[in-house]
Design an enzyme around this catalytic site. Structure first.
Site, mmCIF file in Angstrom:
data_model
loop_
_atom_site.group_PDB
_atom_site.id
_atom_site.type_symbol
_atom_site.label_atom_id
_atom_site.label_comp_id
_atom_site.label_asym_id
_atom_site.label_seq_id
_atom_site.Cartn_x
_atom_site.Cartn_y
_atom_site.Cartn_z
ATOM 1 N N LYS A 182 2.273 -9.457 11.481
ATOM 2 C CA LYS A 182 2.467 -8.509 12.552
ATOM 3 C C LYS A 182 1.423 -8.460 13.334
ATOM 4 C CE LYS A 182 3.452 -3.563 12.753
ATOM 5 N NZ LYS A 182 3.789 -2.290 12.096
ATOM 6 N N GLU A 226 -6.448 -13.540 5.684
ATOM 7 C CA GLU A 226 -5.798 -14.412 4.706
ATOM 8 C C GLU A 226 -4.774 -15.293 5.614
ATOM 9 O OE1 GLU A 226 -5.877 -11.320 4.283
ATOM 10 O OE2 GLU A 226 -6.294 -10.960 2.413
ATOM 11 N N GLY A 283 5.130 -3.225 8.253
ATOM 12 C CA GLY A 283 5.193 -4.618 7.785
ATOM 13 C C GLY A 283 5.987 -4.808 6.473
ATOM 14 N N ARG A 284 6.043 -3.664 5.670
ATOM 15 C CA ARG A 284 6.767 -3.871 4.258
ATOM 16 C C ARG A 284 8.302 -3.656 4.344
ATOM 17 N NH1 ARG A 284 2.849 -0.013 4.581
ATOM 18 N NH2 ARG A 284 3.420 2.091 4.499
ATOM 19 N N GLU A 342 2.325 0.887 -1.509
ATOM 20 C CA GLU A 342 1.876 0.984 -0.369
ATOM 21 C C GLU A 342 2.499 2.341 0.663
ATOM 22 O OE1 GLU A 342 1.528 -1.892 2.979
ATOM 23 O OE2 GLU A 342 -0.284 -2.569 2.146
ATOM 24 N N HIS A 400 10.122 -10.371 -24.726
ATOM 25 C CA HIS A 400 9.359 -11.261 -25.685
ATOM 26 C C HIS A 400 7.975 -11.068 -25.211
ATOM 27 C CE1 HIS A 400 12.986 -12.808 -27.225
ATOM 28 N NE2 HIS A 400 13.430 -12.869 -26.182
ATOM 29 N N LYS A 406 -11.181 -4.094 3.403
ATOM 30 C CA LYS A 406 -11.217 -5.162 4.544
ATOM 31 C C LYS A 406 -12.484 -5.048 5.099
ATOM 32 C CE LYS A 406 -6.221 -4.988 5.662
ATOM 33 N NZ LYS A 406 -5.079 -4.713 6.626
HETATM 34 O O1 F6P Z 1 -3.449 -4.992 4.146
HETATM 35 C C1 F6P Z 1 -2.181 -4.463 4.124
HETATM 36 C C2 F6P Z 1 -1.148 -5.099 5.246
HETATM 37 O O2 F6P Z 1 -1.578 -4.281 6.497
HETATM 38 C C3 F6P Z 1 0.147 -4.521 4.963
HETATM 39 O O3 F6P Z 1 0.525 -3.343 5.345
HETATM 40 C C4 F6P Z 1 1.002 -5.567 5.739
HETATM 41 O O4 F6P Z 1 2.265 -5.987 5.262
HETATM 42 C C5 F6P Z 1 -0.066 -6.848 5.565
HETATM 43 O O5 F6P Z 1 -1.425 -6.340 5.286
HETATM 44 C C6 F6P Z 1 -0.021 -7.976 6.296
HETATM 45 O O6 F6P Z 1 -0.021 -7.684 7.590
HETATM 46 P P1 F6P Z 1 0.211 -8.572 9.075
HETATM 47 O O7 F6P Z 1 1.682 -8.685 9.058
HETATM 48 O O8 F6P Z 1 -0.323 -7.686 10.180
HETATM 49 O O9 F6P Z 1 -0.612 -9.902 8.656
#
Ligand code: F6P
Length: 527
Positions: free
Chosen positions: A196, A202, A257-258, A343, A374, A494
């Site tokens: 987003k 990452e 995002g979620r 979240e 199990h 972060k």
């Molecule tokens: O760090 C949490 C977050 O901002 C989530 O809310 C989001 O889904 C995820 O990181 C990834 O964010 P992006 O889609 O901006 O890479």
């Protein structure tokens, strides 16, 4: 007024004092119509909450709480696109993404572009730089840009398109991407960089690695246009990364995002299962939206799930809620729900800037059945904690094999019954167990659970399931007076990680950190 001081809350607290004394055995014995009274049906979905530790009176009191929290008013604000995410000044319009003909023009325009793209990959019209067809798609994203699509692709495995494999990379740990790249062919691999913000460490780290891997074979930057697409709200950054605008599918800051898998973030799903199935997924979510928006409180599935969750959390002191899908294809559903629920509502400062003062989101966790049986179910049965369980089962198997599905369903029903009713010492003795072992074979029971039966795991039903939980989360936010759409709690880590990176490389001054962190830096530097 503070939630806990409202008459509705006080009435619930008094009611809870009496209900806590009652066992599910007594509640069932007292009401032969309990199942009929405490279950909901909606277009083939069956939600049985009769094994929750509630009565019709509890539900009526909980619905009064929803009235006090102005559930109807907030639901309308959500639907109207009001800026209910007040800390970020944004609305939460994920329902607009699946509104079909009613969707805003910008949504329909992106969906049309996605459809064209998706079809061109499937037909083989879209080719890699060497002229070969795409055989593998890698979605690079994390959190909401990963969990939903990853879960949906697995859930819809029975609907998988032939000749294309969709993979997911999220972790910045090289152990995620390296083994995958080692078995892929750069000439036939398409990367979707899904973010987003397009600033997520990452995702960008993995995307750079993927780009370098492609260019090591392709040689020329021009190959990027055939092998990288971007999904983001930030075109400036996608272009800075080198993805041509024609390959960027946008979405908007009013999509959390979620809550974003209905947007272009769902491209990996569409590529895995085909455009028709992706459209069905959206239509299923839309059907649940219509139910949520129109069903009265007593018959409203998302609201009912939310009220039960609040009851278990705040009145029965349950700290966690287990999601137990009796479906291997829904294996990733608990992980997806963890982000969606925790979240969204893992917060303590309410909409008025005041501490909530009571527990908010329970810890969501879970595992597919029967595997969990199990492993950790021992603790459910005899661990002495209240752990509400949400069972999900399919009437029809998605991969039918003789003998499998019946066993799966029998186990699902067995567990919810054993958890609710347990086994008394007298029952153990009656089975001929020697006195010394009797205490070990007693199952206290009274463990609350819900069972959600889905007709089958097709795209439409999956869409309904996911929207059901999205709306549950929204309702909980309303009840607790929390903003379910921001996530400030992810920021500090972060920020610290970016300060720590140079320190781990041996640059900068570590004295700002505590002695534990300094000790760990030193140990890592030595290594
Ligand atoms: O760090 C949490 C977050 O901002 C989530 O809310 C989001 O889904 C995820 O990181 C990834 O964010 P992006 O889609 O901006 O890479």
């Amino acid at each position: 007024m503070k939630l806990t001081t409202t008459p509705a809350w006080q009435a619930l607290a008094a009611h809870a004092d009496t209900l806590r004394q009652q066992h599910l055995r007594d509640l069932f014995a007292a009401d032969s119509e309990r199942f009929a009274r405490l279950s909901l049906h909606h277009d083939g979905l069956l939600l049985d909450y009769s094994k929750q530790r509630v009565t019709a009176e509890t539900m009526a009191l909980l619905r009064q709480l929803a009235d006090t929290a102005d559930f109807t008013g907030w639901r309308q604000k959500l639907c109207d696109g009001a800026a209910i995410n007040h800390t970020e000044g944004r609305s939460a319009r994920h329902m607009d993404l699946r509104a079909g003909e009613q969707a805003p023009p910008e949504v329909r325009a992106v969906l049309a572009r996605l459809q064209t793209f998706c079809n061109s990959v499937h037909s083989g019209e879209w080719r890699g730089y060497s002229g070969e067809r795409i055989t593998d798609v890698v979605n690079i994203g994390i959190g909401g840009s990963d969990l939903g699509p990853r879960m949906a692709v697995l859930a819809l495995a029975a609907h998988q398109q032939p000749d294309i494999d969709v993979h997911f990379i999220a972790n910045v740990d090289g152990a995620d991407i390296a083994p995958l790249l080692a078995r892929l062919n750069p000439r036939t691999t398409l990367f979707i960089v899904a973010s987003k913000t397009f600033t997520t460490l990452e995702t960008l780290t993995n995307a750079r690695t993927a780009r370098a891997w492609l260019l090591a074979t392709a040689g020329s930057d021009s190959a990027i246009a055939r092998h990288f697409v971007g999904i983001s709200t930030n075109r400036i950054l996608t272009s800075a990364f080198g993805i041509p605008d024609a390959n960027v599918f946008e979405f908007w800051d009013w999509v959390g995002g979620r809550f974003s898998m209905w947007s272009a973030i769902g491209l990996s799903v569409a590529l895995a299962v085909g455009w028709r199935n992706f459209s069905e997924l959206l239509a299923g979510a839309r059907a649940m939206d219509m139910h949520f928006m129109t069903a009265p409180a007593a018959g409203n599935m998302p609201l009912t799930l939310a009220l039960l969750s609040l009851w278990n959390t705040n009145f029965l002191d349950a700290a966690t809620e287990a999601m137990l899908p009796y479906s291997q294809s829904l294996h990733l559903f608990p992980a997806y729900l963890q982000q969606l629920e925790m979240e969204s509502n893992g917060k303590q400062i309410d909409r008025d800037g005041q501490p909530l003062g009571i527990a908010s989101s329970p810890v969501i966790w879970g595992e597919s059945g029967t595997n969990g049986q199990h492993s950790f179910y021992q603790l459910f049965h005899q661990g002495g904690r209240t752990i509400p369980c949400d069972f999900v089962a399919l009437r029809e198997a998605d991969f039918p094999l003789p003998g499998h599905h019946i066993s799966l369903l029998a186990n699902c029903l067995a567990q919810s019954a054993a958890l609710a009713f347990g086994q008394t010492a007298d029952e153990v003795r009656a089975a001929g167990v020697g006195e010394a072992l009797v205490p070990y074979k007693v199952f206290p029971g009274n463990q609350p659970s819900t069972t959600l039966l889905l007709p089958k795991l097709d795209p439409h039903t999956l869409g309904r399931l996911l929207a059901l939980f999205e709306h549950k989360v929204f309702c909980l936010g309303v009840l607790w007076n929390l903003n379910a759409f921001d996530q400030w709690g992810v920021e500090l880590g972060k920020q610290l990680a970016s300060q720590l990176t140079p320190l781990l490389e041996g640059q900068g001054d570590a004295t700002v950190f505590d002695s534990s962190t300094r000790g760990l830096i030193a140990a890592l530097r030595k290594a």
